[in-house]
Design a protein around this motif. Sequence first.
Motif, short mmCIF file in Angstrom:
data_model
loop_
_atom_site.label_atom_id
_atom_site.label_comp_id
_atom_site.label_asym_id
_atom_site.label_seq_id
_atom_site.Cartn_x
_atom_site.Cartn_y
_atom_site.Cartn_z
N HIS A 292 1.11 -1.22 0.63
CA HIS A 292 0.34 0.32 0.31
C HIS A 292 0.90 1.73 0.17
O HIS A 292 0.71 2.13 -0.97
N ASP B 299 -5.10 1.28 8.59
CA ASP B 299 -5.18 0.89 9.42
C ASP B 299 -5.29 0.20 10.72
O ASP B 299 -4.77 -0.36 11.62
N TYR B 300 -5.97 -0.77 9.68
CA TYR B 300 -6.73 -1.86 11.06
C TYR B 300 -6.50 -2.73 10.50
O TYR B 300 -5.72 -4.45 11.64
N ASP C 140 -9.99 -1.57 1.21
CA ASP C 140 -9.97 -1.99 2.99
C ASP C 140 -9.33 -1.12 3.68
O ASP C 140 -8.08 -0.88 3.55
N PRO C 141 -9.47 -0.14 5.11
CA PRO C 141 -8.60 0.73 5.88
C PRO C 141 -7.55 -0.20 6.44
O PRO C 141 -6.94 -1.23 7.35
N THR D 66 -6.23 1.05 -3.27
CA THR D 66 -5.92 0.96 -1.69
C THR D 66 -7.12 1.45 -0.57
O THR D 66 -6.46 0.51 -0.03
N LEU D 67 -7.86 2.17 -1.49
CA LEU D 67 -9.04 2.43 -0.32
C LEU D 67 -10.00 0.78 0.15
O LEU D 67 -11.04 1.44 0.95
#
Length: 408
Positions: free
Chosen positions: A344, A386-387, A383-384, A380-381
């Motif tokens: 990513h 950050d998780y 799935d987040p 890349t949007l």
Amino acid sequence: MTQVLPLQRRAPAARLPSDEPAAYDIVAATETLAQQLAATAVERDRRGGHAAHERELIRASGLLALTIPRELGGLGADWPVYYRSLRRLAQADSALAHLFGFHHLQVAGLLLYGSAAQQQRVLKETTAGSLFWGNALNPADKRALATPTDGGWRLNGPKSFCSGAVGSDRLTVSGWHAETQSLLIAVLPTQREGVAVLSDWDAFGQKQTDSGTVEFDDVFVPHDDVLVAPGTVQTPRATLRSQVAQLIMANLYLGIALGAYDEARRYTREQSQPWFASGVAAAADDPYVQHRYGELWLLVRPAVAVADAAAARLDLALRQGESLGAADRGEVAIAVAEAKVLSHRAAIEVSSQLFELTGARSTSARHGLDRYWRNARVHTLHDPVDYKLRDLGRHQLDGRVPDPTSYS
């Protein structure tokens, strides 16, 4: 404008060997297809829409059979080979590579969810007919509802983000079952009565992934086509489908990063003008430009290494079959999360920073260099990220592995 598109006339598929593995060169077939897709990638990105001709090039390459076991008529490649093939195609055209990737995600679903009889029937049909699979499973969209009926189920409602559905021959589908608060997962022909595939995908990147809406109007799904009945408790091995999918994303991002990097290098060497204060005759000799290329390479190279390691770990887990335990499955999820985060970052940074190295003239629309950033930003949007970072940090702090979900 939303359209319902008919199936396209097919090109003949490459003959697949049944007894002579050396007769079909996967690397050569991948490279040939990548060059074919690259030749028209800039123009097709401008145009968007459905890439019918290029989909037929994928079909004719024989690579739709890449992950299907040899005993079912396929090439029987291992998953690391598949991911390298996917990454190379994404360097050339990440939208068409997405179609290729999601075709094989549906194959993986059949291998993980399907009974032996379903695999024999459906995958042999796939290889015999060179069938192209699309995805209408999107677990986050629960508007398509599944209700039981005599002999099977009925599906009603829309399903969004259905990658590869336009122009497909078969679909993996899901419907939300309210009583059990879980999904029905099944396979069906795209031309099944009551199925409408809409060409309504209009994102500014990944324009030709055919990721529009599929609408179900009282679609009958017989029990024989159900892969996962509502309320089914899945084994650790079956939950690996999400890891196959996440590593597809990672290798698509890596393909974008590698494609952007190679195009930027070519432009810098062949067309960029040196800055007047650099004191060099060629932009490629500017030490600051060299420094920046080194920095970008150190985003790409580790991501490639980690993605390859994750593919090897996933392949090993799949080979364990039903003996795979929850802990080992969790370690696969950690390895894939590492690959996803690094790829990513590589895709976003390389596709954005390349313009600082190639200069103002490189922003001309005729070069199409902006497509790399647009494709990376849209994809890349999914799935987040950050998780994924949370999962990795938690694993480092207390050893916990991610809970199996459709995204982890």
